[in-house]
Scaffold this motif. Structure first.
Motif, PDB file in Angstrom:
ATOM      1  N   ASP A   1       0.846  -1.189   0.000  1.00 20.76           N
ATOM      2  CA  ASP A   1       0.000   0.000   0.000  1.00 20.76           C
ATOM      3  C   ASP A   1       0.883   1.241   0.000  1.00 20.76           C
ATOM      4  OD1 ASP A   1      -2.260  -1.501   0.052  1.00 20.76           O
ATOM      5  OD2 ASP A   1      -2.820  -1.027   2.108  1.00 20.76           O
ATOM      6  N   ARG A   2       0.283   2.355  -0.351  1.00 17.83           N
ATOM      7  CA  ARG A   2       1.049   3.601  -0.324  1.00 17.83           C
ATOM      8  C   ARG A   2       1.367   3.964   1.131  1.00 17.83           C
ATOM      9  NH1 ARG A   2      -3.474   8.205  -1.656  1.00 17.83           N
ATOM     10  NH2 ARG A   2      -5.034   7.376  -0.250  1.00 17.83           N
ATOM     11  N   PRO A   3       2.518   4.588   1.362  1.00 14.42           N
ATOM     12  CA  PRO A   3       2.891   4.935   2.734  1.00 14.42           C
ATOM     13  C   PRO A   3       1.937   5.965   3.334  1.00 14.42           C
ATOM     14  CG  PRO A   3       4.504   5.775   1.158  1.00 14.42           C
ATOM     15  CD  PRO A   3       3.510   4.972   0.384  1.00 14.42           C
ATOM     16  N   GLU A   4       1.749   5.869   4.638  1.00 15.51           N
ATOM     17  CA  GLU A   4       0.909   6.809   5.383  1.00 15.51           C
ATOM     18  C   GLU A   4       1.809   7.695   6.238  1.00 15.51           C
ATOM     19  OE1 GLU A   4      -2.737   6.480   6.708  1.00 15.51           O
ATOM     20  OE2 GLU A   4      -3.352   4.932   5.308  1.00 15.51           O
ATOM     21  N   VAL A   5       1.631   9.005   6.123  1.00 22.61           N
ATOM     22  CA  VAL A   5       2.408   9.962   6.901  1.00 22.61           C
ATOM     23  C   VAL A   5       1.438  10.782   7.743  1.00 22.61           C
ATOM     24  CG1 VAL A   5       3.996  11.925   6.811  1.00 22.61           C
ATOM     25  CG2 VAL A   5       4.203  10.069   5.136  1.00 22.61           C
ATOM     26  N   LEU A   6       1.759  10.894   9.031  1.00 21.65           N
ATOM     27  CA  LEU A   6       0.970  11.701   9.958  1.00 21.65           C
ATOM     28  C   LEU A   6       1.843  12.848  10.453  1.00 21.65           C
ATOM     29  CD1 LEU A   6      -1.439  12.256  11.893  1.00 21.65           C
ATOM     30  CD2 LEU A   6      -0.353  10.654  13.495  1.00 21.65           C
TER      31      LEU A   6
ATOM     32  N   PRO B   1       5.427   0.468  18.205  1.00 23.77           N
ATOM     33  CA  PRO B   1       6.475  -0.213  17.439  1.00 23.77           C
ATOM     34  C   PRO B   1       6.112  -0.271  15.954  1.00 23.77           C
ATOM     35  CG  PRO B   1       5.693  -1.582  19.269  1.00 23.77           C
ATOM     36  CD  PRO B   1       4.805  -0.381  19.196  1.00 23.77           C
ATOM     37  N   GLY B   2       7.143  -0.268  15.122  1.00 19.45           N
ATOM     38  CA  GLY B   2       6.931  -0.425  13.687  1.00 19.45           C
ATOM     39  C   GLY B   2       6.659   0.865  12.950  1.00 19.45           C
ATOM     40  N   ARG B   3       6.613   1.965  13.652  1.00 16.15           N
ATOM     41  CA  ARG B   3       6.438   3.266  12.998  1.00 16.15           C
ATOM     42  C   ARG B   3       7.772   3.992  13.006  1.00 16.15           C
ATOM     43  NH1 ARG B   3       2.887   0.194  14.178  1.00 16.15           N
ATOM     44  NH2 ARG B   3       0.758   0.546  13.584  1.00 16.15           N
ATOM     45  N   ARG B   4       7.973   4.800  12.009  1.00 16.43           N
ATOM     46  CA  ARG B   4       9.159   5.652  11.972  1.00 16.43           C
ATOM     47  C   ARG B   4       8.759   7.006  12.525  1.00 16.43           C
ATOM     48  NH1 ARG B   4      11.425   7.658   6.283  1.00 16.43           N
ATOM     49  NH2 ARG B   4      12.823   9.285   7.037  1.00 16.43           N
ATOM     50  N   TYR B   5       9.492   7.484  13.521  1.00 19.02           N
ATOM     51  CA  TYR B   5       9.186   8.760  14.150  1.00 19.02           C
ATOM     52  C   TYR B   5      10.271   9.778  13.820  1.00 19.02           C
ATOM     53  CZ  TYR B   5       5.518   6.520  16.834  1.00 19.02           C
ATOM     54  OH  TYR B   5       4.374   5.858  17.189  1.00 19.02           O
ATOM     55  N   LEU B   6       9.834  10.954  13.402  1.00 16.74           N
ATOM     56  CA  LEU B   6      10.736  12.070  13.142  1.00 16.74           C
ATOM     57  C   LEU B   6      10.253  13.244  13.972  1.00 16.74           C
ATOM     58  CD1 LEU B   6      10.768  11.874   9.233  1.00 16.74           C
ATOM     59  CD2 LEU B   6      12.506  10.974  10.795  1.00 16.74           C
ATOM     60  N   ASP B   7      11.165  13.982  14.554  1.00 19.16           N
ATOM     61  CA  ASP B   7      10.802  15.182  15.296  1.00 19.16           C
ATOM     62  C   ASP B   7      11.460  16.368  14.606  1.00 19.16           C
ATOM     63  OD1 ASP B   7       9.659  16.781  17.317  1.00 19.16           O
ATOM     64  OD2 ASP B   7      11.541  16.748  18.441  1.00 19.16           O
TER      65      ASP B   7
END
Length: 164
Positions: free
Chosen positions: A36-41, A126-132
């Protein structure tokens, strides 16, 4: 929930419908089906400035290759007019967007969660990439300062696209 968490009172029926549809979509995508296409929040405190700019720019640049959501830990009732003006200057539409509360399901549905000044308010799974992204807050800033923040966000979004 939308009224209680965000204080929105204008266009309540249509925004509630849109918010409910977005939450259901997030619930359906919590299992992150491969391919699936990536989801960004994008998450910021009020969901009226930085996160809205980042989402609009990502949608504009990536089109439907990426699914984009926004949320705020302490929303206000509308996207800041200076944010809309700054995006209009570069031809990036933001029509129909409104500040949304941060909910568990949108975080669980995300592949990438980008926080912008919301600190510990965003749950970590878990399993999500987090950026600040440390960015200035456009709240109360003149348009010239909002432009600088917009340009910084655009550069970061372009890097994010390359990493997806």
């Amino acid at each position: 929930m939308l009224v209680r968490l965000s204080g929105i009172t204008r266009n309540l029926a249509s925004l509630t419908s849109q918010f409910a549809a977005d939450r259901l979509s997030a619930l359906a995508n919590q299992d992150h089906v491969v391919g699936d296409r990536p989801e960004v929040l994008f998450v910021c405190v009020q969901n009226a400035g930085r996160s809205q700019m980042a989402a609009a720019i990502l949608k504009h640049l990536a089109g439907d290759r990426v699914h984009v959501r926004t949320a705020g830990s302490n929303r206000v009732d509308m996207v800041r007019p200076t944010v809309v003006a700054a995006l209009d200057e570069i031809g990036v539409p933001i029509a129909g967007e409104y500040p949304k509360p941060l909910t568990d399901e949108v975080v669980r549905a995300a592949d990438v969660v980008v926080t912008m000044g919301c600190g510990d308010a965003c749950p970590v799974y878990p399993g999500r990439r987090y950026l600040d992204w440390e960015l200035g807050d456009p709240a109360g800033q003149p348009l010239s300062k909002v432009r600088e923040i917009r340009d910084d966000i655009e550069a970061r979004v372009r890097e994010l696209i390359d990493s997806l």
